[in-house]
Design a protein around this motif. Sequence first.
Motif, short mmCIF file in Angstrom:
data_model
loop_
_atom_site.label_atom_id
_atom_site.label_comp_id
_atom_site.label_asym_id
_atom_site.label_seq_id
_atom_site.Cartn_x
_atom_site.Cartn_y
_atom_site.Cartn_z
N SER A 153 30.94 -17.43 32.62
CA SER A 153 31.09 -18.30 31.68
C SER A 153 30.99 -18.24 30.12
O SER A 153 31.61 -18.39 29.36
N LEU A 154 29.65 -17.41 30.19
CA LEU A 154 29.47 -17.04 28.67
C LEU A 154 30.34 -15.90 28.05
O LEU A 154 31.01 -16.13 27.00
N GLY A 155 30.83 -15.07 29.07
CA GLY A 155 31.95 -14.06 28.66
C GLY A 155 33.22 -14.69 28.31
O GLY A 155 34.07 -14.44 27.25
N SER A 156 33.85 -15.73 28.91
CA SER A 156 35.13 -16.14 28.69
C SER A 156 34.90 -16.90 27.42
O SER A 156 35.99 -17.01 26.77
N THR A 157 33.98 -17.79 27.35
CA THR A 157 33.69 -18.62 26.12
C THR A 157 33.79 -17.50 24.74
O THR A 157 34.26 -17.93 23.80
N THR A 158 32.92 -16.61 24.93
CA THR A 158 32.68 -15.71 23.86
C THR A 158 34.24 -15.05 23.54
O THR A 158 34.48 -14.87 22.25
N SER A 159 34.90 -14.37 24.48
CA SER A 159 36.21 -13.83 24.13
C SER A 159 37.25 -14.75 23.72
O SER A 159 37.76 -14.44 22.82
N ILE A 160 37.38 -15.93 23.89
CA ILE A 160 38.41 -16.84 23.42
C ILE A 160 37.99 -17.35 22.22
O ILE A 160 38.88 -17.16 21.18
N THR A 161 36.62 -17.74 21.92
CA THR A 161 36.36 -17.94 20.52
C THR A 161 36.33 -16.87 19.48
O THR A 161 36.94 -17.05 18.41
N PHE A 162 35.97 -15.71 19.84
CA PHE A 162 36.28 -14.34 18.97
C PHE A 162 37.88 -14.20 18.67
O PHE A 162 38.19 -13.85 17.56
N CYS A 163 38.47 -14.35 19.76
CA CYS A 163 39.76 -14.11 19.46
C CYS A 163 40.62 -15.04 18.51
O CYS A 163 41.31 -14.85 17.79
N VAL A 164 40.25 -16.42 18.74
CA VAL A 164 40.77 -17.57 18.10
C VAL A 164 40.46 -17.23 16.46
O VAL A 164 41.15 -17.59 15.86
N ASP A 165 38.84 -16.96 16.64
CA ASP A 165 38.42 -16.85 15.08
C ASP A 165 39.00 -15.85 14.40
O ASP A 165 39.27 -15.98 13.24
N SER A 166 39.60 -14.76 15.07
CA SER A 166 39.96 -13.59 14.29
C SER A 166 41.70 -13.79 13.76
O SER A 166 41.80 -13.39 12.95
N TYR A 167 42.25 -14.48 14.73
CA TYR A 167 43.91 -14.94 14.27
C TYR A 167 44.09 -16.09 14.89
O TYR A 167 44.60 -16.44 15.75
N ARG A 168 43.68 -17.21 13.87
CA ARG A 168 43.95 -18.63 14.09
C ARG A 168 45.48 -18.88 14.22
O ARG A 168 45.94 -19.85 14.90
N GLN A 169 46.23 -18.19 13.32
CA GLN A 169 47.58 -18.46 13.32
C GLN A 169 48.27 -18.13 14.63
O GLN A 169 49.41 -18.52 14.87
N TYR A 170 47.62 -17.19 15.42
CA TYR A 170 48.43 -16.58 16.70
C TYR A 170 47.44 -17.30 17.89
O TYR A 170 47.42 -16.61 19.03
N ALA A 171 46.79 -18.24 17.66
CA ALA A 171 45.89 -18.80 18.89
C ALA A 171 46.71 -19.18 20.12
O ALA A 171 46.27 -18.92 21.20
#
Length: 751
Positions: free
Chosen positions: A660-678
Motif C-alpha cells: 500500500s505504501l509502494g502503490s501510493t508513493t508510485s502514483i503520487t510521484f508519477c502524477v506530481d511529475s507529469y500532471r498534464q498526463y495524469a
Amino acid sequence: MGMLNDKETIEVPGSVLLLAQGRNEPLGLRNAPARTSRSSLPTGFTQDAPPLPARRDEDNKKKTKDGQIILEPQPDDSGNDPLNWPAWRRDTALLSLGLYCMVGGGITPIMAAGFTDVANDYHIDVSEVSYTTGLYMMGLGIGCVIFSPTAILYGKRPVYLYSAILFIISAVWCALSPNFASLIVARIFQGIAVSPVECLPSATIAEIFYLHERAYRIGVYTLLLLGGKNLVPLVSAAVIQRLGWRWVFWIVAMVVALCGTLLFFFVPETFWDRSPIPRSRQHPKRPGLFSRRSSARQMSKSRLSVHTATNSQKPAVDLSEEKPIESHTQPTSPTTQLRHKNVHVGFAPGPDGDSKLDSEHLRDSLAITPTGDAAGPRSDREKEPEFVGDSTPATPITKTDTVPNTPRPVISRSQSNSSAWSRANRDNSNRLAPSTPDMRSVNSPYQKDRPDPDDYFRVEEGRSTAVPGTVQSDTESEKMSFSNLATITKGQAYTHALRKAPPKTFTQHLRVHYGRLNQDKWWKAAIRPLILFSYPSVLWSAAVYACSVGWLIVISESVAVIYREGSYHFSALQTGLVYISPFVGGVLGTAVAGKVSDIIVKAMARRNGGLYEPEFRLVMAAPVALTTVIGLMGFGWSADENDAWIVPTVFFGVVSFGCSLGSTTSITFCVDSYRQYAGEALVTLNFSKNVLHGLVFSLFVTGWLTHDGSKTVFIWIGVIQLIVLLFTIPMYIYGKRARMWTVRKNFMEKF
C-alpha cells in the motif's frame, strides 16, 4: 538535497515553489509542453501564477456557502454542470460506482481458495489453475487500453453500462464453462469487462466533486476497492465450501446486475468541457491596391455629396435656435466623419442596465450630437445606440420606424479597440441593436425558447446562437458563437448546449449515449499511455506499482498450495479467512502512506528553500523496501518451515502494508511529475501491473512453488523487489534532469 539540477534551467515542470500555507506557484510552466489531445482525467490548464493573489479576482470567484473556500474548478451558472448537481445525487453516484468497483476489484483473487476444487473438476494440476488469474489480469490490462480512449471519445456512462453487461455475460460464461479452455477465455473477457473499474472512477470523482471534496471521496473509493480485493475472496471461500466454485460466478452475476441497475439510475454522464474557447487568430485581410483605390474614390464622392448638402441647408437652418427635427433622415456634420486615431465607439446600456460604464470611463467620454457639439446622453435616448464609427463612410444616418429616439454613441478613450465584432453585427442602416441578455439568466427572454436538452448536436454548422440584429459582449461572442467551428470542439458544443438548456430531469439523465464528445483519433488516444514508458519517472512508477500490487496477486495464487495442500490442510473457508490479515495491513498502509509522505515532503521542501520537487516522494521507498522485502521473505520462509499458521499470515499482512505504501508513493510521484498526463499515466501503471507483471508471473510462479518450495521462491521474489527499489537512488539523483529531458523531447505531443 542531493539532486542534480538541469544544466540550462532551474525551472523544470513538476517543481513547485511553496509560498505560504495553501498557496504555491508551479515552476517551469513556460517550458511545459501544451496538450494537444484529451485526457480521461480532468487535470486542468496550467497557467503562470501571479506573485500575489489579486483581491478583486478572488472576490469575483465563487466560494462555498460559508465563504471560506474558493471553489476549484469554478462551476458554470448552469444546473446541468455536474459540480452544481445536488449533493445527494453526487454522493449516490459515488456510492453506486464504489459498490461496482468493490465487486470488480475482488474478482482477481475470487477463486484463490477454490484452486483445488477447479483442478479436481477439470482433472488438471493445481498450478495450471493459476492461469485463470494471470490471463484475467491480461484482460484487465488490455481493457484499460480499450476503454480509456473510448471513454475520452464517447463519455464514461456508456462505458460503465456496457462493461456491466459484458461483466454479467462473462460471469454466466464462467459458471457454465464445460472445460478449462472455456473458463480461461471467459476469464479473459471478464478482465476486459472489469477494466473500467481501475482506470475511470478517479476521473469521474474529479468531474463531480470540487478539489476540497475529492480527498475524502477518493478515500471512500480506495477503501471500497481495497476492501473488494481482500473481502470478496473471503466471501467466495464460504460459497465455495457450501455450494461449489461455479456458484461463485452465479452470485457474481446477480450482484453485478444489481450494480448495473444502480449505475443506470444513479450514475449519469459526468462529462463537462471546461476548456476555454481560443480566440480566432485570423486577422482581416489587408485590402489590395484596386480595392483601396475604389474605396478612396467612393469616400471622396460621399464627402463631396455631404459638403454640398450641408452648404445647401445653411440658409434654412439656424444652429443657434435648433428645434427637434421630425424627418427620418438627419445629416451628419462633417466633423463627425473624420477618422480619429485614439477614440473608440462606446455603447449605451441595454434595457436591463447590465452594461453600465464605470465612472472612470464616463469622465473620458464624449457624446456626439448631430451638430458636432458635446453633450451627455439624454434620458429619452437610453434605449438603443446608433453607430458613428471612425471607419464608416460619410453618409447620412437613417433611422427606422421601429427604433425611435435612438441615442448617440459614447466615444471613450478608455475602452478597448475591439470593434470587429460590432461591425460584423451591424445591419445595413448602420444601427446597433440592444445588447443581448445573459442567456444563463433565469429572467432572460431566451429562457422561453430554450431547446430541448436532448437536442445537443442539432446546431447547424455556421448557425449563430444570437438573435439576428443583436450584439453580444466580446466574451460571450467567443463563448457562444458556432460560426468558427475550427476552434470549437465537439465537447465544447456538447457543453454549450447543456449550458443554455434547462436543468435535466431525472428521466433525461437516464440517456445512455450522447454521441461523440471529442474528435481525437481513437488509436492515438489508445497508444499514448504506452508512449509514457519512455518517460523515466513514469517507468520507475510503473515498475514499483506493478511489484507493489503484483506480489499480492502472486501470494493469492500460492495461498491454495500453502494453506490447503501444504502442512496446514485448511478448508476453503479457512483459507478465505487468511485474507483478513492483508485487508487490515492494506487499510493501515493506505491511512499512513499519505500522511507520512506529506510530512516528509514538507520538511524537505522547507530545507530546500521552499522549493518542492517530486523526487522528495522517493524517500518513502525506504520503508517500502523494508516492509515488502521482510514480508515476502518471512512469508515464504515461515510457510516452508511449517511454523504456526499465524506466522505466514502476519507476514502476509506486512506485505500488504508495504505494498500500500509502494502503490501510493508510485502514483503520487508519477502524477506530481507529469500532471498534464495524469490520465494516461494511470492507464500506464495499470497496464504494467496487469500484463507485464500479473500475466508473466502467473505463468510459472505456481509451478516454481511446487518444485522448489515457498522458501526459495519468496526469497528470490524479495531479491527482485529489492533490486527494483534500488533504482530509486539514481532516480532521486537524476530525476529532475530526466524530467527536463522529456520536456525537450516532447514524445507525447509527437503522436
